[in-house]
Design a protein around this motif. Structure first.
Motif, PDB file in Angstrom:
ATOM      1  N   GLY A 118       6.130   7.435  10.535  1.00  0.00           N
ATOM      2  CA  GLY A 118       7.248   8.039   9.812  1.00  0.00           C
ATOM      3  C   GLY A 118       8.131   6.993   9.159  1.00  0.00           C
ATOM      4  O   GLY A 118       7.880   5.783   9.236  1.00  0.00           O
ATOM      5  N   TYR A 119       9.182   7.465   8.526  1.00  0.00           N
ATOM      6  CA  TYR A 119      10.115   6.605   7.794  1.00  0.00           C
ATOM      7  C   TYR A 119      11.409   6.447   8.584  1.00  0.00           C
ATOM      8  O   TYR A 119      12.040   7.430   8.964  1.00  0.00           O
ATOM      9  N   HIS A 120      11.777   5.175   8.804  1.00  0.00           N
ATOM     10  CA  HIS A 120      12.939   4.867   9.628  1.00  0.00           C
ATOM     11  C   HIS A 120      13.654   3.628   9.103  1.00  0.00           C
ATOM     12  O   HIS A 120      13.054   2.789   8.422  1.00  0.00           O
ATOM     13  N   CYS A 121      14.919   3.513   9.447  1.00  0.00           N
ATOM     14  CA  CYS A 121      15.684   2.329   9.060  1.00  0.00           C
ATOM     15  C   CYS A 121      15.233   1.116   9.876  1.00  0.00           C
ATOM     16  O   CYS A 121      14.553   1.248  10.903  1.00  0.00           O
ATOM     17  N   ARG A 122      15.606  -0.054   9.429  1.00  0.00           N
ATOM     18  CA  ARG A 122      15.179  -1.300  10.066  1.00  0.00           C
ATOM     19  C   ARG A 122      15.530  -1.346  11.551  1.00  0.00           C
ATOM     20  O   ARG A 122      14.695  -1.731  12.388  1.00  0.00           O
ATOM     21  N   ASP A 123      16.742  -0.947  11.901  1.00  0.00           N
ATOM     22  CA  ASP A 123      17.178  -1.063  13.296  1.00  0.00           C
ATOM     23  C   ASP A 123      16.347  -0.198  14.236  1.00  0.00           C
ATOM     24  O   ASP A 123      16.206  -0.506  15.421  1.00  0.00           O
ATOM     25  N   TYR A 124      15.809   0.894  13.745  1.00  0.00           N
ATOM     26  CA  TYR A 124      14.958   1.758  14.558  1.00  0.00           C
ATOM     27  C   TYR A 124      13.776   0.974  15.124  1.00  0.00           C
ATOM     28  O   TYR A 124      13.381   1.167  16.283  1.00  0.00           O
ATOM     29  N   PHE A 125      13.220   0.080  14.305  1.00  0.00           N
ATOM     30  CA  PHE A 125      12.096  -0.735  14.750  1.00  0.00           C
ATOM     31  C   PHE A 125      12.554  -1.978  15.504  1.00  0.00           C
ATOM     32  O   PHE A 125      12.011  -2.308  16.565  1.00  0.00           O
ATOM     33  N   VAL A 126      13.545  -2.672  14.977  1.00  0.00           N
ATOM     34  CA  VAL A 126      13.988  -3.933  15.578  1.00  0.00           C
ATOM     35  C   VAL A 126      14.498  -3.710  17.002  1.00  0.00           C
ATOM     36  O   VAL A 126      14.222  -4.513  17.915  1.00  0.00           O
ATOM     37  N   LYS A 127      15.237  -2.629  17.219  1.00  0.00           N
ATOM     38  CA  LYS A 127      15.819  -2.370  18.535  1.00  0.00           C
ATOM     39  C   LYS A 127      14.860  -1.660  19.495  1.00  0.00           C
ATOM     40  O   LYS A 127      15.217  -1.388  20.641  1.00  0.00           O
ATOM     41  N   GLN A 128      13.653  -1.367  19.009  1.00  0.00           N
ATOM     42  CA  GLN A 128      12.597  -0.823  19.874  1.00  0.00           C
ATOM     43  C   GLN A 128      11.302  -1.613  19.641  1.00  0.00           C
ATOM     44  O   GLN A 128      10.217  -1.042  19.572  1.00  0.00           O
TER      45      GLN A 128
END
Length: 407
Positions: free
Chosen positions: A314-324
């Motif tokens: 899916g489509y998510h902001c950068r922090d969604y990935f960086v913080k997980q």
């Protein structure tokens, strides 16, 4: 030495374009050389039939061999019919190939960039070694000639030059690596940034490892057309810089105040959201907090031809990935980067979840369940009154190449 003709506001005559190409290539030591000509795919506006016919006239019977290599990055390959339309021709004696990035046997390693050097180039954002893998044509030819346009770009600042090597004809690892570096900086921050961005620095470092001689014919194309404003020739770094200066005055439009809604109309040359997402990248900077971008593209029926995993992520902001990061670090980083680029700026925390800065709505031929599962909003294009919607929106026709920014 770099030569430049034309400039912002100019339109070059086709005869002048041909004469420039012939003269510059005549002055180079190409007799008996094997030449690899690297060109864009159809997702970039570019008068390739005119340019390649001039290259053919300059090199046919003079170079020992000429290969035209389509810089796909990780885009879908072009069919024979698509290539004929895109390149013109025929070009007797020229071999035409797609960059088959998905086949390991077509690639070669040029060596590694050390972790410490990566940390220096990325300004501390990343620190791990990277294998510099490129289409093996670069070691099978004496000269690599890039022929392609320069536009504002969401990963590197301005496209063109050595970007036609990385990611244009590179292996997936370094493509993913460079795109994730751009995502860490963020599309909104890096797009249209002049000079040597961290991603451009990494690309230039990798290109310096290519054993063959590198030349570039860089172009500033009138968006959505085959007209050229300017063109430069020389070593890729200098030729690119000359055209990036012109592109910054040609392909960037400024608004005095943010807008609440953008209607971004995607041209047919983008045939999936992987490429059509440029219609979001180029307008994100002008959208007010809480605003909306509607991507209008009824002709697009799939998210990605070559990267189906984006439908699961899916489509998510950068922090969604960086913080997980533990959840996502084993995914293709180029897919994560694309995800952040289309979702735009936002925040994420484990309590409040994800808070995007703007709403992204797809009015495409992609089915509603697929769109919503990918974390985007949906609008049925068949129900849209374009005239009424346009009256209450900032409309960008032929979206994807011109960047809009606030003063």
């Amino acid at each position: 030495m770099t030569d430049l003709i034309g400039g912002a506001g100019h339109v070059l005559d086709p005869a002048a374009i041909r004469a420039f190409v012939l003269a510059r290539l005549a002055a180079e030591d190409l007799d008996g050389r094997r030449v690899c000509v690297i060109v864009p795919d159809a997702t970039r506006s570019c008068p390739l039939p005119l340019l390649l016919s001039a290259v053919h006239e300059a090199l046919h019977g003079r170079a020992a061999a000429v290969t035209v290599l389509i810089a796909l990055g990780t885009h879908a390959p072009m069919s024979a019919a698509q290539l004929a339309k895109h390149l013109g021709g025929p070009y007797p004696g020229f071999e035409i190939r797609n960059h088959e990035w998905w086949l390991p046997e077509t690639l070669v390693s040029l060596g590694r960039i050390s972790a410490d050097r990566v940390a220096e180039l990325s300004e501390g954002r990343m620190k791990q070694p990277i294998d510099v893998t490129l289409n093996r044509a670069v070691v099978e030819h004496d000269v690599c000639l890039v022929v392609g346009p320069v536009f504002p770009h969401e990963v590197v600042g301005f496209s063109g030059g050595n970007k036609y090597f990385f990611p244009g004809i590179a292996g997936q690892e370094i493509i993913d690596f460079s795109h994730w570096l751009g995502a860490l900086i963020s599309s909104a921050e890096i797009i249209g940034t002049r000079g040597i961005t961290p991603v451009r620095a990494l690309i230039d470092e990798a290109a310096g490892m290519i054993p063959s001689r590198r030349l570039a014919l860089c172009l500033v194309v009138k968006s959505g057309s085959g007209d050229l404003h300017a063109m430069s020739f020389g070593e890729p770094e200098a030729a690119w810089a000359a055209c990036a200066d012109v592109s910054a005055r040609t392909h960037v439009e400024y608004l005095d105040a943010p807008v609440r809604r953008v209607l971004s109309i995607i041209p047919a040359k983008y045939d999936d959201m992987w490429t059509g997402a440029k219609g979001f990248y180029k307008v994100e900077p002008i959208v007010a907090d809480g605003g909306q971008v509607i991507i209008y593209a009824p002709h697009i029926t799939r998210i990605s031809a070559m990267h189906p995993e984006i439908e699961q992520i899916g489509y998510h902001c950068r922090d969604y990935f960086v913080k997980q990061w533990d959840r996502f670090q084993d995914q293709h980083w180029g897919v994560l980067a694309h995800s952040t680029h289309l979702r735009g700026a936002g925040t994420w925390d484990p309590v409040g979840g994800e808070r995007p800065r703007v709403t992204v709505t797809l009015a495409t031929g992609i089915p509603e369940p697929v769109v919503r599962a990918a974390n985007l909003d949906y609008l049925d294009p068949a129900t849209i009154d374009l005239e009424a919607l346009a009256a209450d929106s900032f409309v960008v026709s032929q979206a994807g190449e011109v960047l809009f920014r606030l003063r």
